[in-house]
Design a protein around this motif. Structure first.
Motif, PDB file in Angstrom:
ATOM      1  N   LEU A 159       0.850  -1.189   0.000  1.00 50.08           N
ATOM      2  CA  LEU A 159       0.000   0.000   0.000  1.00 50.08           C
ATOM      3  C   LEU A 159       0.882   1.234   0.000  1.00 50.08           C
ATOM      4  O   LEU A 159       1.964   1.246   0.606  1.00 50.08           O
ATOM      5  CB  LEU A 159      -0.909   0.003   1.226  1.00 50.08           C
ATOM      6  CG  LEU A 159      -1.930  -1.134   1.259  1.00 50.08           C
ATOM      7  CD1 LEU A 159      -2.465  -1.325   2.661  1.00 50.08           C
ATOM      8  CD2 LEU A 159      -3.060  -0.853   0.285  1.00 50.08           C
ATOM      9  N   PHE A 160       0.419   2.254  -0.674  1.00 52.38           N
ATOM     10  CA  PHE A 160       1.191   3.472  -0.840  1.00 52.38           C
ATOM     11  C   PHE A 160       0.314   4.696  -0.604  1.00 52.38           C
ATOM     12  O   PHE A 160      -0.905   4.653  -0.793  1.00 52.38           O
ATOM     13  CB  PHE A 160       1.727   3.577  -2.286  1.00 52.38           C
ATOM     14  CG  PHE A 160       2.623   2.453  -2.719  1.00 52.38           C
ATOM     15  CD1 PHE A 160       2.088   1.239  -3.102  1.00 52.38           C
ATOM     16  CD2 PHE A 160       3.988   2.624  -2.749  1.00 52.38           C
ATOM     17  CE1 PHE A 160       2.905   0.191  -3.516  1.00 52.38           C
ATOM     18  CE2 PHE A 160       4.815   1.586  -3.161  1.00 52.38           C
ATOM     19  CZ  PHE A 160       4.269   0.383  -3.538  1.00 52.38           C
ATOM     20  N   TRP A 161       0.964   5.774  -0.215  1.00 49.43           N
ATOM     21  CA  TRP A 161       0.346   7.093  -0.251  1.00 49.43           C
ATOM     22  C   TRP A 161       1.238   8.001  -1.082  1.00 49.43           C
ATOM     23  O   TRP A 161       2.471   8.001  -0.917  1.00 49.43           O
ATOM     24  CB  TRP A 161       0.176   7.676   1.149  1.00 49.43           C
ATOM     25  CG  TRP A 161      -1.043   7.196   1.864  1.00 49.43           C
ATOM     26  CD1 TRP A 161      -1.149   6.164   2.738  1.00 49.43           C
ATOM     27  CD2 TRP A 161      -2.361   7.766   1.769  1.00 49.43           C
ATOM     28  NE1 TRP A 161      -2.435   6.030   3.186  1.00 49.43           N
ATOM     29  CE2 TRP A 161      -3.209   7.014   2.605  1.00 49.43           C
ATOM     30  CE3 TRP A 161      -2.908   8.843   1.054  1.00 49.43           C
ATOM     31  CZ2 TRP A 161      -4.559   7.294   2.760  1.00 49.43           C
ATOM     32  CZ3 TRP A 161      -4.247   9.119   1.207  1.00 49.43           C
ATOM     33  CH2 TRP A 161      -5.062   8.348   2.054  1.00 49.43           C
TER      34      TRP A 161
ATOM     35  N   GLN B 218      -4.503  -1.348   9.202  1.00 46.34           N
ATOM     36  CA  GLN B 218      -5.257  -2.373   9.905  1.00 46.34           C
ATOM     37  C   GLN B 218      -5.801  -3.373   8.893  1.00 46.34           C
ATOM     38  O   GLN B 218      -6.753  -3.076   8.157  1.00 46.34           O
ATOM     39  CB  GLN B 218      -6.407  -1.747  10.701  1.00 46.34           C
ATOM     40  CG  GLN B 218      -5.932  -0.895  11.871  1.00 46.34           C
ATOM     41  CD  GLN B 218      -7.048  -0.603  12.856  1.00 46.34           C
ATOM     42  OE1 GLN B 218      -8.203  -0.565  12.478  1.00 46.34           O
ATOM     43  NE2 GLN B 218      -6.692  -0.394  14.119  1.00 46.34           N
ATOM     44  N   LYS B 219      -5.214  -4.558   8.877  1.00 46.18           N
ATOM     45  CA  LYS B 219      -5.670  -5.590   7.939  1.00 46.18           C
ATOM     46  C   LYS B 219      -7.084  -6.050   8.269  1.00 46.18           C
ATOM     47  O   LYS B 219      -7.848  -6.419   7.378  1.00 46.18           O
ATOM     48  CB  LYS B 219      -4.711  -6.781   7.960  1.00 46.18           C
ATOM     49  CG  LYS B 219      -3.389  -6.490   7.287  1.00 46.18           C
ATOM     50  CD  LYS B 219      -2.442  -7.651   7.381  1.00 46.18           C
ATOM     51  CE  LYS B 219      -2.808  -8.755   6.418  1.00 46.18           C
ATOM     52  NZ  LYS B 219      -1.745  -9.774   6.354  1.00 46.18           N
TER      53      LYS B 219
ATOM     54  N   SER C 242      -7.836  -1.265   5.956  1.00 50.10           N
ATOM     55  CA  SER C 242      -7.701   0.189   5.894  1.00 50.10           C
ATOM     56  C   SER C 242      -6.249   0.615   6.083  1.00 50.10           C
ATOM     57  O   SER C 242      -5.468  -0.067   6.764  1.00 50.10           O
ATOM     58  CB  SER C 242      -8.583   0.854   6.940  1.00 50.10           C
ATOM     59  OG  SER C 242      -8.152   0.499   8.242  1.00 50.10           O
ATOM     60  N   PHE C 243      -5.919   1.707   5.475  1.00 50.61           N
ATOM     61  CA  PHE C 243      -4.567   2.266   5.577  1.00 50.61           C
ATOM     62  C   PHE C 243      -4.726   3.772   5.629  1.00 50.61           C
ATOM     63  O   PHE C 243      -4.571   4.474   4.634  1.00 50.61           O
ATOM     64  CB  PHE C 243      -3.736   1.831   4.369  1.00 50.61           C
ATOM     65  CG  PHE C 243      -2.295   2.217   4.439  1.00 50.61           C
ATOM     66  CD1 PHE C 243      -1.646   2.697   3.307  1.00 50.61           C
ATOM     67  CD2 PHE C 243      -1.561   2.093   5.607  1.00 50.61           C
ATOM     68  CE1 PHE C 243      -0.298   3.046   3.339  1.00 50.61           C
ATOM     69  CE2 PHE C 243      -0.223   2.442   5.661  1.00 50.61           C
ATOM     70  CZ  PHE C 243       0.410   2.922   4.522  1.00 50.61           C
ATOM     71  N   ASN C 244      -5.018   4.281   6.824  1.00 52.50           N
ATOM     72  CA  ASN C 244      -5.364   5.687   6.988  1.00 52.50           C
ATOM     73  C   ASN C 244      -4.141   6.546   7.264  1.00 52.50           C
ATOM     74  O   ASN C 244      -3.159   6.089   7.851  1.00 52.50           O
ATOM     75  CB  ASN C 244      -6.384   5.846   8.116  1.00 52.50           C
ATOM     76  CG  ASN C 244      -7.696   5.152   7.792  1.00 52.50           C
ATOM     77  OD1 ASN C 244      -8.023   4.914   6.627  1.00 52.50           O
ATOM     78  ND2 ASN C 244      -8.451   4.815   8.820  1.00 52.50           N
ATOM     79  N   PHE C 245      -4.251   7.783   6.883  1.00 55.06           N
ATOM     80  CA  PHE C 245      -3.129   8.724   6.918  1.00 55.06           C
ATOM     81  C   PHE C 245      -3.546   9.934   7.738  1.00 55.06           C
ATOM     82  O   PHE C 245      -4.575  10.552   7.458  1.00 55.06           O
ATOM     83  CB  PHE C 245      -2.805   9.108   5.465  1.00 55.06           C
ATOM     84  CG  PHE C 245      -1.793  10.197   5.281  1.00 55.06           C
ATOM     85  CD1 PHE C 245      -1.860  11.017   4.162  1.00 55.06           C
ATOM     86  CD2 PHE C 245      -0.763  10.414   6.188  1.00 55.06           C
ATOM     87  CE1 PHE C 245      -0.922  12.024   3.952  1.00 55.06           C
ATOM     88  CE2 PHE C 245       0.176  11.410   5.992  1.00 55.06           C
ATOM     89  CZ  PHE C 245       0.095  12.219   4.872  1.00 55.06           C
TER      90      PHE C 245
END
Lengths: 116, 113
Positions: free
Chosen positions: A34-36, A69-70, A74-77
């Motif tokens: 995952l990337f931002w 959080q798998k 979610s992959f929140n920033f």
């Protein structure tokens, strides 16, 4: 199928407020990244972070932090004490073996405006 | 290192014209990509290449062609431009190792009228 959802189209905050940008992803793969990326008004894409699916540790870099959080996909920033220079469009992206090409699958982005 | 460079930065085409968007990287990356970004949308993959002489279609390849004769260069060709190809085009590159971050060029803003 690959899918990245950034439900927040636009967010406005006043300078020095904290703000969280949400990212929810879908993939059938067990190995993925995952990337931002940040896209400031000048238009270029700036890499912020990469996280692999086996590493759920949260990461902090200065005023930026990421919560992976798998369990909720979610992959929140979070940006702490936002500044006007944080105004940009932020993209979350997914890369997994399913994409084959090793390409990034992008969400639609969240436009953050920080008001002085 | 210049990273990934793209030319031109802006271009206006008339319907039916053709043009080539140039992309060059100096990082010796094997993987290269072309994406397009439509207003309010994320980037979508047009074509990609895993090395010189090898190219393949992405999600939205229609109306485009690519070639990869060297590691450094990955030009994107638009034949018979259409208004639907009005977009911002980004070239990116990535090391051979899988699932690494991609490095993007500054983009080319293309308008077809």
């Amino acid at each position: 199928a690959q899918k990245v959802t950034q439900a927040q189209t636009e967010i406005s905050v006043v300078e020095k407020e904290d703000v969280t940008l949400d990212c929810v992803y879908e993939t059938r793969d067990t190995t993925y990244y995952l990337f931002w990326y940040k896209q400031p008004p000048s238009g270029e894409l700036v890499f912020l972070i990469r996280r692999n699916s086996f590493d759920e540790q949260n990461e902090i870099s200065g005023r930026y932090s990421w919560n992976f959080q798998k369990s909720t996909s979610s992959f929140n920033f979070t940006i702490t004490a936002s500044q006007v220079v944080d105004s940009a469009v932020y993209f979350c992206a997914l890369n997994s073996r399913q994409t084959g090409a090793n390409n990034l699958f992008f969400g639609t982005g969240t436009r953050l405006t920080v008001i002085p | 290192n210049a990273g990934v460079t793209q030319t031109p930065k802006f271009r206006i085409l008339k319907i039916g014209q053709s043009m080539t968007l140039q992309c060059t990287q100096d990082m010796n990356h094997n993987y290269m990509y072309w994406y397009r970004q439509d207003p309010g949308m994320g980037l979508k993959l047009i074509y990609y290449s895993v090395g010189a002489g090898i190219t393949d279609k992405g999600e939205v390849p229609n109306g485009y062609n690519v070639s990869r004769s060297t590691t450094e260069d990955f030009p994107l060709r638009l034949e018979l431009a259409a208004p639907s190809q009005t977009s911002v085009y980004f070239c990116a590159s990535c090391p051979l190792a899988g699932m690494r971050e991609q490095y993007f060029g500054p983009g080319t803003r293309l308008t077809v009228t």
